[in-house]
Design a protein around this motif. Structure first.
Motif, PDB file in Angstrom:
ATOM      1  N   TYR A  32      16.034  13.077  14.368  1.00  0.00           N
ATOM      2  CA  TYR A  32      16.816  12.437  13.370  1.00  0.00           C
ATOM      3  C   TYR A  32      18.329  13.767  13.937  1.00  0.00           C
ATOM      4  O   TYR A  32      17.944  14.711  13.958  1.00  0.00           O
ATOM      5  CB  TYR A  32      16.436  12.749  12.183  1.00  0.00           C
ATOM      6  CG  TYR A  32      17.734  12.837  10.604  1.00  0.00           C
ATOM      7  CD1 TYR A  32      18.358  13.884  10.547  1.00  0.00           C
ATOM      8  CD2 TYR A  32      18.375  11.294  10.540  1.00  0.00           C
ATOM      9  CE1 TYR A  32      19.271  14.254   9.998  1.00  0.00           C
ATOM     10  CE2 TYR A  32      19.222  11.521  10.295  1.00  0.00           C
ATOM     11  CZ  TYR A  32      19.799  12.420   9.929  1.00  0.00           C
ATOM     12  OH  TYR A  32      20.813  12.655   8.453  1.00  0.00           O
ATOM     13  N   TYR A  36      27.387  17.913  11.698  1.00  0.00           N
ATOM     14  CA  TYR A  36      28.564  18.551  11.080  1.00  0.00           C
ATOM     15  C   TYR A  36      29.684  18.625  10.890  1.00  0.00           C
ATOM     16  O   TYR A  36      29.779  19.946  12.620  1.00  0.00           O
ATOM     17  CB  TYR A  36      27.474  20.170   9.904  1.00  0.00           C
ATOM     18  CG  TYR A  36      26.270  18.810   9.223  1.00  0.00           C
ATOM     19  CD1 TYR A  36      24.584  19.066  10.175  1.00  0.00           C
ATOM     20  CD2 TYR A  36      26.674  18.467   8.187  1.00  0.00           C
ATOM     21  CE1 TYR A  36      23.765  18.223   9.712  1.00  0.00           C
ATOM     22  CE2 TYR A  36      25.258  18.680   7.412  1.00  0.00           C
ATOM     23  CZ  TYR A  36      24.460  18.638   7.695  1.00  0.00           C
ATOM     24  OH  TYR A  36      23.391  17.470   7.718  1.00  0.00           O
ATOM     25  N   LEU A  46      28.441  16.721   7.105  1.00  0.00           N
ATOM     26  CA  LEU A  46      27.963  15.754   8.140  1.00  0.00           C
ATOM     27  C   LEU A  46      29.023  15.071   8.119  1.00  0.00           C
ATOM     28  O   LEU A  46      30.133  14.077   7.084  1.00  0.00           O
ATOM     29  CB  LEU A  46      26.687  14.698   6.808  1.00  0.00           C
ATOM     30  CG  LEU A  46      25.799  13.762   7.203  1.00  0.00           C
ATOM     31  CD1 LEU A  46      25.073  14.698   8.520  1.00  0.00           C
ATOM     32  CD2 LEU A  46      25.427  13.144   6.764  1.00  0.00           C
ATOM     33  N   ASN A  99      12.635  18.269   5.221  1.00  0.00           N
ATOM     34  CA  ASN A  99      13.497  18.205   5.566  1.00  0.00           C
ATOM     35  C   ASN A  99      13.877  19.957   6.164  1.00  0.00           C
ATOM     36  O   ASN A  99      15.206  20.237   5.832  1.00  0.00           O
ATOM     37  CB  ASN A  99      14.776  18.535   3.638  1.00  0.00           C
ATOM     38  CG  ASN A  99      14.844  17.357   3.799  1.00  0.00           C
ATOM     39  OD1 ASN A  99      15.213  15.732   4.999  1.00  0.00           O
ATOM     40  ND2 ASN A  99      14.251  16.608   2.637  1.00  0.00           N
TER      41      ASN A  99
ATOM     42  N   SER B  94      19.402  16.248  -0.151  1.00  0.00           N
ATOM     43  CA  SER B  94      18.681  15.365  -0.365  1.00  0.00           C
ATOM     44  C   SER B  94      17.850  14.190  -1.259  1.00  0.00           C
ATOM     45  O   SER B  94      17.194  15.199  -1.951  1.00  0.00           O
ATOM     46  CB  SER B  94      18.252  15.156   1.266  1.00  0.00           C
ATOM     47  OG  SER B  94      16.953  15.652   1.441  1.00  0.00           O
ATOM     48  N   GLN B 101      16.688  12.567   6.396  1.00  0.00           N
ATOM     49  CA  GLN B 101      17.634  12.072   5.228  1.00  0.00           C
ATOM     50  C   GLN B 101      18.582  12.940   5.289  1.00  0.00           C
ATOM     51  O   GLN B 101      18.921  13.405   6.238  1.00  0.00           O
ATOM     52  CB  GLN B 101      17.001  12.111   4.072  1.00  0.00           C
ATOM     53  CG  GLN B 101      16.033  10.974   3.932  1.00  0.00           C
ATOM     54  CD  GLN B 101      15.620   9.808   4.213  1.00  0.00           C
ATOM     55  OE1 GLN B 101      17.141   9.931   2.876  1.00  0.00           O
ATOM     56  NE2 GLN B 101      14.934   8.723   4.684  1.00  0.00           N
ATOM     57  N   PRO B 102      19.889  11.918   4.989  1.00  0.00           N
ATOM     58  CA  PRO B 102      21.317  13.006   5.208  1.00  0.00           C
ATOM     59  C   PRO B 102      21.266  13.911   4.166  1.00  0.00           C
ATOM     60  O   PRO B 102      21.053  14.182   2.796  1.00  0.00           O
ATOM     61  CB  PRO B 102      22.491  11.746   4.299  1.00  0.00           C
ATOM     62  CG  PRO B 102      21.444  10.766   4.844  1.00  0.00           C
ATOM     63  CD  PRO B 102      20.166  10.697   4.787  1.00  0.00           C
ATOM     64  N   GLN B 103      21.616  15.417   4.526  1.00  0.00           N
ATOM     65  CA  GLN B 103      21.368  16.723   3.507  1.00  0.00           C
ATOM     66  C   GLN B 103      23.060  16.754   3.289  1.00  0.00           C
ATOM     67  O   GLN B 103      23.416  17.053   4.264  1.00  0.00           O
ATOM     68  CB  GLN B 103      20.955  17.654   4.549  1.00  0.00           C
ATOM     69  CG  GLN B 103      19.506  17.121   4.458  1.00  0.00           C
ATOM     70  CD  GLN B 103      18.838  18.699   5.370  1.00  0.00           C
ATOM     71  OE1 GLN B 103      19.046  19.389   4.181  1.00  0.00           O
ATOM     72  NE2 GLN B 103      18.089  18.271   6.094  1.00  0.00           N
ATOM     73  N   HIS B 104      23.105  17.254   2.089  1.00  0.00           N
ATOM     74  CA  HIS B 104      24.804  17.804   1.652  1.00  0.00           C
ATOM     75  C   HIS B 104      25.020  18.861   1.696  1.00  0.00           C
ATOM     76  O   HIS B 104      24.016  19.282   0.786  1.00  0.00           O
ATOM     77  CB  HIS B 104      25.457  16.578   0.917  1.00  0.00           C
ATOM     78  CG  HIS B 104      25.342  15.303   1.291  1.00  0.00           C
ATOM     79  ND1 HIS B 104      26.181  14.499   1.774  1.00  0.00           N
ATOM     80  CD2 HIS B 104      23.936  13.977   1.015  1.00  0.00           C
ATOM     81  CE1 HIS B 104      25.439  13.253   2.203  1.00  0.00           C
ATOM     82  NE2 HIS B 104      24.618  13.399   2.210  1.00  0.00           N
TER      83      HIS B 104
END
Lengths: 113, 114
Positions: A32, A36, A46, A99, B94, B101-104
């Protein structure tokens, strides 16, 4: 151990030109790859992300190109604008794992009018 | 939808003190990760929490710790502050605890150690 190498460190582009930032990774378990954008005083936002099952992904003026065999990916900003002037970071993580994003060192982009 | 909120935005401490930073994730997000950003080392992963459990930890000393509450809000604590702890501390949220997974990110807490 620097697992994601980003270049160039800084980039100057004229308005309307194409900005290209490159990243290379070492760990083949990464699958993945997000990009950014960070403005001074703000957190990273993002922009766009890609997974290795596609070679290119486009969102507006931003395109990611991905070369799995070379373990490289790049961000192309078409029709660069002064408002795109910011620091850009590539990153990588293992999908299906935790993550944990591994970031490149960043590229400071300046778009001159 | 509100974004990731970090408080305080700025903090000044002296060596030897301790500090607690707070992060409220995007509503519905259950994973919270913390990162340290410095000019020399860039963005480095500190730790990640999901469902109140630390899932992963970066290469930082034990002085750095964190926790997550049942509402997904998270705090990180740094004890016995050192000059080198001066940095921008960023929190990201996320939806799920899986990678990919998209992390903000929030706008961070700027910590300065005198």
């Amino acid at each position: 151990q620097q697992q994601v190498k980003q270049s160039p460190q800084s980039l100057i582009v004229q308005k309307g030109g194409i900005s290209i930032i490159n990243c290379a990774y070492e760990n083949t378990a990464f699958d993945y790859f997000p990009w950014y954008q960070q403005f001074p005083g703000k957190g990273p936002a993002l922009l766009i992300a890609i997974r290795p099952d596609v070679s290119e992904k486009k969102e507006g003026r931003f395109t990611i190109s991905f070369n799995k065999s070379a373990k490289q990916f790049s961000l192309h900003i078409m029709d660069s604008q002064p408002g795109d002037s910011a620091t850009y970071f590539c990153a990588a993580s293992k999908a299906g794992g935790y993550n944990k994003l591994i970031f490149g060192a960043g590229t400071r982009l300046a778009v001159h009018p | 939808k509100a974004g990731v909120t970090q408080t305080p935005r700025y903090l000044i401490k002296t060596r030897g003190q301790q500090v607690t930073l707070s992060c409220s994730p995007i509503s519905g997000h259950r994973s919270v990760s913390w990162y340290q950003q410095t000019p020399g080392q860039g963005l480095q992963f500190l730790f990640e929490y999901f469902s109140e459990t630390q899932r992963n930890k970066g290469n930082f000393p034990g002085r750095f710790s964190g926790r997550q509450f049942s509402n997904s809000r998270s705090e990180m604590n740094v004890s016995t502050l050192e000059l080198g702890d001066s940095a921008l501390y960023l929190c990201a949220s996320s939806l799920a605890g899986q990678g990919g997974q998209p992390q903000h990110f929030g706008d961070g807490t700027r910590l300065s150690i005198l």
